[in-house]
Design a protein around this motif. Sequence first.
Motif, PDB file in Angstrom:
ATOM      1  N   CYS A  20     -49.673  60.157 -20.441  1.00 29.12           N
ATOM      2  CA  CYS A  20     -48.373  59.500 -20.598  1.00 29.12           C
ATOM      3  C   CYS A  20     -47.504  60.217 -21.621  1.00 29.12           C
ATOM      4  N   ASP A  21     -46.208  60.030 -21.502  1.00 31.82           N
ATOM      5  CA  ASP A  21     -45.246  60.512 -22.492  1.00 31.82           C
ATOM      6  C   ASP A  21     -45.224  59.493 -23.622  1.00 31.82           C
ATOM      7  N   SER A  23     -43.579  59.352 -26.261  1.00 28.73           N
ATOM      8  CA  SER A  23     -42.292  59.113 -26.919  1.00 28.73           C
ATOM      9  C   SER A  23     -41.467  58.075 -26.170  1.00 28.73           C
ATOM     10  N   GLU A  24     -41.941  57.669 -25.005  1.00 29.01           N
ATOM     11  CA  GLU A  24     -41.228  56.696 -24.177  1.00 29.01           C
ATOM     12  C   GLU A  24     -41.807  55.294 -24.345  1.00 29.01           C
ATOM     13  N   PRO A  25     -40.955  54.263 -24.359  1.00 25.80           N
ATOM     14  CA  PRO A  25     -41.460  52.891 -24.433  1.00 25.80           C
ATOM     15  C   PRO A  25     -42.308  52.557 -23.201  1.00 25.80           C
ATOM     16  N   MET A  26     -43.308  51.729 -23.418  1.00 24.20           N
ATOM     17  CA  MET A  26     -44.140  51.240 -22.323  1.00 24.20           C
ATOM     18  C   MET A  26     -44.562  49.803 -22.630  1.00 24.20           C
ATOM     19  N   ASP A  27     -44.965  49.083 -21.601  1.00 25.21           N
ATOM     20  CA  ASP A  27     -45.433  47.712 -21.774  1.00 25.21           C
ATOM     21  C   ASP A  27     -46.875  47.750 -22.267  1.00 25.21           C
ATOM     22  N   ARG A  72     -42.723  45.589 -24.885  1.00 25.80           N
ATOM     23  CA  ARG A  72     -42.289  46.943 -24.532  1.00 25.80           C
ATOM     24  C   ARG A  72     -42.017  47.674 -25.838  1.00 25.80           C
ATOM     25  N   VAL A  74     -42.626  51.812 -28.058  1.00 27.83           N
ATOM     26  CA  VAL A  74     -43.137  53.172 -28.117  1.00 27.83           C
ATOM     27  C   VAL A  74     -44.532  53.072 -28.737  1.00 27.83           C
ATOM     28  N   THR A  76     -46.759  54.128 -30.830  1.00 28.43           N
ATOM     29  CA  THR A  76     -47.228  54.865 -32.001  1.00 28.43           C
ATOM     30  C   THR A  76     -48.418  54.122 -32.588  1.00 28.43           C
ATOM     31  N   ASP A 106     -46.668  54.512 -18.904  1.00 32.43           N
ATOM     32  CA  ASP A 106     -45.258  54.522 -18.490  1.00 32.43           C
ATOM     33  C   ASP A 106     -45.100  54.834 -17.029  1.00 32.43           C
TER      34      ASP A 106
END
Length: 106
Positions: A20-21, A23-27, A72, A74, A76, A106
């Motif tokens: 996954c990326d 840096s992108e938001p995900m649930d 939702r 990022v 980290t 994502d």
Amino acid sequence: MMSYPNDADGAALRRLADRCDMSEPMDIDFVVSVPDQAAGEELARLVTKRGYTPSVEFDEEAEEWTCYCAKRMVPTYEAVVAAQQELDELGAEVGGYSDGWGTFGD
């Protein structure tokens, strides 16, 4: 690739980073074990105020109540750990405790 601490959360984030990326938001679904349905519903009310989307479910096989708290964000390390701490504190108010997290990415 990001560096993560050598603990369960760090290991899960490393596995997630492989596909996954980050840096992108995900649930992300956080799991909070609760003693009963009433506690789960009270926790659901509390976490909604903090930006989570809750669902209270009973696992018939394990005979346990769980409040799933989706958010939702990022993914980290700091954000995941902070969310678990927040949910552990809120869960304690109803006799529950934070019991992990998961995501489809994502």
